[in-house]
Design a protein around this motif. Structure first.
Motif, PDB file in Angstrom:
ATOM      1  N   PRO A 146      -4.411   0.069  -3.660  1.00  0.00           N
ATOM      2  CA  PRO A 146      -3.093   0.598  -3.308  1.00  0.00           C
ATOM      3  C   PRO A 146      -2.982   0.773  -1.798  1.00  0.00           C
ATOM      4  O   PRO A 146      -3.982   1.048  -1.128  1.00  0.00           O
ATOM      5  CB  PRO A 146      -3.073   1.975  -4.011  1.00  0.00           C
ATOM      6  N   PRO A 147      -1.781   0.591  -1.246  1.00  0.00           N
ATOM      7  CA  PRO A 147      -1.618   0.839   0.185  1.00  0.00           C
ATOM      8  C   PRO A 147      -2.104   2.236   0.533  1.00  0.00           C
ATOM      9  O   PRO A 147      -1.756   3.210  -0.137  1.00  0.00           O
ATOM     10  CB  PRO A 147      -0.101   0.711   0.390  1.00  0.00           C
TER      11      PRO A 147
ATOM     12  N   GLN B 283       7.404  -6.407  -5.529  1.00  0.00           N
ATOM     13  CA  GLN B 283       6.323  -5.441  -5.367  1.00  0.00           C
ATOM     14  C   GLN B 283       6.169  -4.955  -3.930  1.00  0.00           C
ATOM     15  O   GLN B 283       6.027  -3.752  -3.688  1.00  0.00           O
ATOM     16  CB  GLN B 283       5.004  -6.060  -5.853  1.00  0.00           C
ATOM     17  N   ASP B 284       6.188  -5.868  -2.965  1.00  0.00           N
ATOM     18  CA  ASP B 284       6.013  -5.461  -1.570  1.00  0.00           C
ATOM     19  C   ASP B 284       7.134  -4.538  -1.115  1.00  0.00           C
ATOM     20  O   ASP B 284       6.890  -3.544  -0.419  1.00  0.00           O
ATOM     21  CB  ASP B 284       5.945  -6.693  -0.662  1.00  0.00           C
ATOM     22  N   GLU B 285       8.351  -4.869  -1.511  1.00  0.00           N
ATOM     23  CA  GLU B 285       9.490  -4.025  -1.138  1.00  0.00           C
ATOM     24  C   GLU B 285       9.401  -2.664  -1.806  1.00  0.00           C
ATOM     25  O   GLU B 285       9.703  -1.627  -1.199  1.00  0.00           O
ATOM     26  CB  GLU B 285      10.801  -4.726  -1.521  1.00  0.00           C
ATOM     27  N   LEU B 286       8.972  -2.660  -3.062  1.00  0.00           N
ATOM     28  CA  LEU B 286       8.845  -1.408  -3.796  1.00  0.00           C
ATOM     29  C   LEU B 286       7.835  -0.483  -3.119  1.00  0.00           C
ATOM     30  O   LEU B 286       8.107   0.705  -2.881  1.00  0.00           O
ATOM     31  CB  LEU B 286       8.421  -1.696  -5.235  1.00  0.00           C
TER      32      LEU B 286
ATOM     33  N   ARG C  31       6.902   4.827   0.274  1.00  0.00           N
ATOM     34  CA  ARG C  31       6.376   5.719   1.305  1.00  0.00           C
ATOM     35  C   ARG C  31       7.390   6.794   1.718  1.00  0.00           C
ATOM     36  O   ARG C  31       7.031   7.778   2.361  1.00  0.00           O
ATOM     37  CB  ARG C  31       5.978   4.914   2.540  1.00  0.00           C
ATOM     38  N   ASN C  32       8.651   6.601   1.330  1.00  0.00           N
ATOM     39  CA  ASN C  32       9.687   7.554   1.719  1.00  0.00           C
ATOM     40  C   ASN C  32       9.726   8.786   0.813  1.00  0.00           C
ATOM     41  O   ASN C  32      10.485   9.723   1.086  1.00  0.00           O
ATOM     42  CB  ASN C  32      11.059   6.884   1.701  1.00  0.00           C
TER      43      ASN C  32
ATOM     44  N   GLU D  63      -1.047   3.464  -7.991  1.00  0.00           N
ATOM     45  CA  GLU D  63      -0.416   2.991  -6.758  1.00  0.00           C
ATOM     46  C   GLU D  63       0.180   4.156  -5.975  1.00  0.00           C
ATOM     47  O   GLU D  63       0.027   4.243  -4.744  1.00  0.00           O
ATOM     48  CB  GLU D  63       0.665   1.957  -7.091  1.00  0.00           C
ATOM     49  N   ALA D  64       0.870   5.038  -6.692  1.00  0.00           N
ATOM     50  CA  ALA D  64       1.492   6.182  -6.025  1.00  0.00           C
ATOM     51  C   ALA D  64       0.442   7.099  -5.405  1.00  0.00           C
ATOM     52  O   ALA D  64       0.597   7.561  -4.263  1.00  0.00           O
ATOM     53  CB  ALA D  64       2.345   6.951  -7.032  1.00  0.00           C
ATOM     54  N   MET D  65      -0.633   7.358  -6.132  1.00  0.00           N
ATOM     55  CA  MET D  65      -1.695   8.205  -5.595  1.00  0.00           C
ATOM     56  C   MET D  65      -2.319   7.583  -4.357  1.00  0.00           C
ATOM     57  O   MET D  65      -2.616   8.275  -3.375  1.00  0.00           O
ATOM     58  CB  MET D  65      -2.757   8.447  -6.664  1.00  0.00           C
TER      59      MET D  65
END
Length: 325
Positions: free
Chosen positions: A122-123, A206-209, A214-215, A234-236
């Protein structure tokens, strides 16, 4: 006898479109796999089980795996065909320990393996500029996934409504394709008086999501059941604080009060969220622990190929293994 390293084959074209429910589709798949003389065949989802069972009957020495992706049986065909396949395959793989414990009989669990379901890490929250821990945390919530009954988004709306009563500036964005639940959710939003606070975005690349995610500060999901729950992971990873129902594998990695919040009643859950919003340092601590949980996680591709090669380590017959990611 040794085998070659597992390879990822490119997509092949196998003729005109045929419905996956048509018997011809199963016969074509069986013929393809039989002619390929693969060292290893991996079946996933109940529709592939009849082909797997037939292949095992005609070519019993072929190494086979049944791959499970959900902690529940969808219907009777799902249950019966998967149970039959479990008894003939060499190994049973799953997306989580919860899935294995829920669906695989205890007598068969010595042949099981859990694989990571992360296709990429995840980012990291570290990629987002750090915020001032003394400033307030916005009551911004997001969900992404399929809009269908099992996601139980009505409960998520009830939780958000309880938060919104205390924080009128709270916002909840619901992102994902409609799978039959959208109209009912819109009616629920209207009944709760949340028309200006809840938005339905539809599906996003996916990339846009993930860039948009992050907001937000909280990830809100109230599923009735889950396996590994990729969107929660992903959110975590991005540092969002998860507010989730403790179903499936979720409570094994999202620990209540440590790196997330487990949903109880809407009022009690909203009370806990309010306490975090009023103490920004608490949110930052939860966020940091959520992100750290997945900083060095294994990836699906690595676990998958390692499992293939481990299964094929003994004497085998046939040609190169097919590792269809």
């Amino acid at each position: 006898m040794t085998h070659s390293p597992v390879e990822i084959f490119p997509d092949d074209w196998h003729g005109p479109f045929v419905s996956v429910n048509h018997p011809v589709a199963h016969l074509k798949l069986l013929r393809f796999v039989y002619k390929a003389e693969a060292d290893l065949v991996i079946a996933s989802l109940w529709r592939s089980c009849p082909t797997l069972l037939l292949l095992k009957a005609f070519r019993p020495k072929t190494r086979t795996v049944l791959f499970l992706h959900s902690a529940v049986d969808v219907h009777i065909f799902d249950r019966v065909l998967n149970r039959a396949a479990m008894h003939v395959v060499d190994e049973i793989w799953a997306d989580s320990t919860t899935t294995l414990e829920a669906r695989v009989p205890e007598a068969l669990r010595e042949r099981t393996r859990v694989l990571s379901f992360l296709t990429k890490l995840p980012p990291s929250a570290k990629q987002t500029p750090p915020s001032d821990e003394t400033k307030g945390i916005s009551p911004s919530f997001v969900f992404w996934g399929r809009l269908q009954s099992e996601k139980n988004l009505e409960q998520a709306l009830d939780v958000f409504a309880a938060v919104h009563r205390q924080f009128p500036d709270a916002e909840f964005d619901i992102i994902g394709p409609d799978r039959g639940a959208l109209d009912g959710l819109k009616r629920r939003v209207n009944d709760l008086g949340l028309d200006g606070a809840v938005s339905f975005t539809g599906a996003l690349p996916q990339d846009e999501l993930l860039a948009r995610a992050r907001n937000y500060r909280f990830y809100l999901q109230t599923s009735l059941f889950e396996g590994m729950a990729m969107s929660v992971i992903e959110a975590m990873g991005m540092g969002l604080v998860p507010v989730v129902t403790p179903v499936g594998e979720i409570p094994r990695y999202c620990i209540d009060g440590h790196n997330g919040i487990h949903v109880t009643t809407p009022e009690e859950t909203a009370k806990r969220i309010a306490a975090i919003l009023e103490a920004p340092s608490s949110w930052h601590q939860l966020s940091a622990r959520a992100s750290e949980k997945w900083a060095d996680a294994n990836l699906f591709r690595d676990d998958y190929c390692e499992a293939c090669n481990a299964l094929l380590a003994g004497p085998i017959s046939g040609n190169d293994p097919i590792c269809a990611g």
